[in-house]
Design an enzyme around this catalytic site. Structure first.
Site, short mmCIF file in Angstrom:
data_model
loop_
_atom_site.label_atom_id
_atom_site.label_comp_id
_atom_site.label_asym_id
_atom_site.label_seq_id
_atom_site.Cartn_x
_atom_site.Cartn_y
_atom_site.Cartn_z
N LYS A 121 76.97 20.09 88.68
CA LYS A 121 76.56 20.46 89.24
C LYS A 121 76.02 19.20 89.96
O LYS A 121 76.68 19.03 91.31
CB LYS A 121 74.99 21.29 89.95
CG LYS A 121 74.41 21.38 91.39
CD LYS A 121 73.20 21.16 91.63
CE LYS A 121 72.53 20.24 91.74
NZ LYS A 121 70.84 20.52 92.42
N ASP A 139 74.32 25.02 93.85
CA ASP A 139 72.96 24.64 93.81
C ASP A 139 72.03 26.24 94.06
O ASP A 139 72.33 27.35 94.01
CB ASP A 139 72.28 23.78 95.13
CG ASP A 139 72.44 24.34 96.30
OD1 ASP A 139 72.80 25.07 96.12
OD2 ASP A 139 71.84 23.23 97.17
#
Length: 212
Positions: A121, A139
């Protein structure tokens, strides 16, 4: 309505509402962006923006951070969540960049992920923000909103990233940023502002989804 068709309609609406979405993290170069994104894990961008000016003044480049005192870094970021681990990772990351990448922040996902404290991420967010790479980063905001809209049923961020990437295919960088802003200010975790929602017709639940 088929899922792919629904996704394309939602995509068009999001791109119209957020024509040029950008991160709210403040930075001047890729080094500062990487540090800010690392600090933002499980922490608000607003909080990160409060601590980074002093941090970057003390350590203006990866070279300085690589030589930093752990206790000094901790003291500068102590208001950020998990600051102990983050301080260690920041210094180790900087040392790896100096040793393995000749002092240059790497610009590809695999190399970024080889750095301490940098998962998929974080790597994707850096590449999306700095290079407008056609990647999706998931997220908590992206995870929650995509599940509420019925775009994914995946249990993990990585699986959700794969599903959204297959559904949307293009403009992934813009859609990532748009979903983050949408989740942060409209489709909130506890009190979603449904009366302000521009995709409410596609919402299947107000449940607060959290990744495993």
């Amino acid at each position: 309505m088929r899922k792919l068709q629904k996704a394309q309609i939602i995509k068009q609406i999001f791109l119209e509402h957020f024509p040029a979405p950008k991160t709210e993290l403040k930075y001047n170069n890729i080094y500062e962006l990487l540090v800010a994104v690392m600090l933002s894990a499980q922490c608000t961008d607003k909080r990160v923006n409060l601590v980074t000016p002093a941090l970057f003044a003390k350590y203006p480049s990866v070279e300085f951070l690589a030589e930093a005192s752990l206790e000094e870094v901790k003291s500068l970021i102590q208001s950020v969540s998990f600051y102990n681990n983050k301080a260690k990772n920041l210094i180790t990351m900087a040392q790896q960049v100096m040793q393995d990448f000749r002092g240059k922040i790497p610009q590809d996902q695999i190399s970024l992920k080889s750095l301490a404290g940098v998962g998929q991420k974080t790597a994707n967010v850096v590449l999306i923000e700095y290079f407008e790479a056609n990647l999706m980063a998931v997220d908590t905001h992206v995870f929650r909103t995509s599940h509420r809209l019925g775009l994914s049923k995946a249990k993990t961020p990585t699986q959700t990233e794969e599903e959204l990437s297959k559904l949307f295919k293009t403009d992934l960088d813009k859609l990532h940023q748009a979903f983050v802003l949408f989740g942060r200010y409209t489709c909130k975790a506890l009190k979603p502002e449904c009366e302000k929602c521009f995709v409410e017709e596609f919402c299947i639940t107000k449940k607060n989804f959290k990744p495993l």
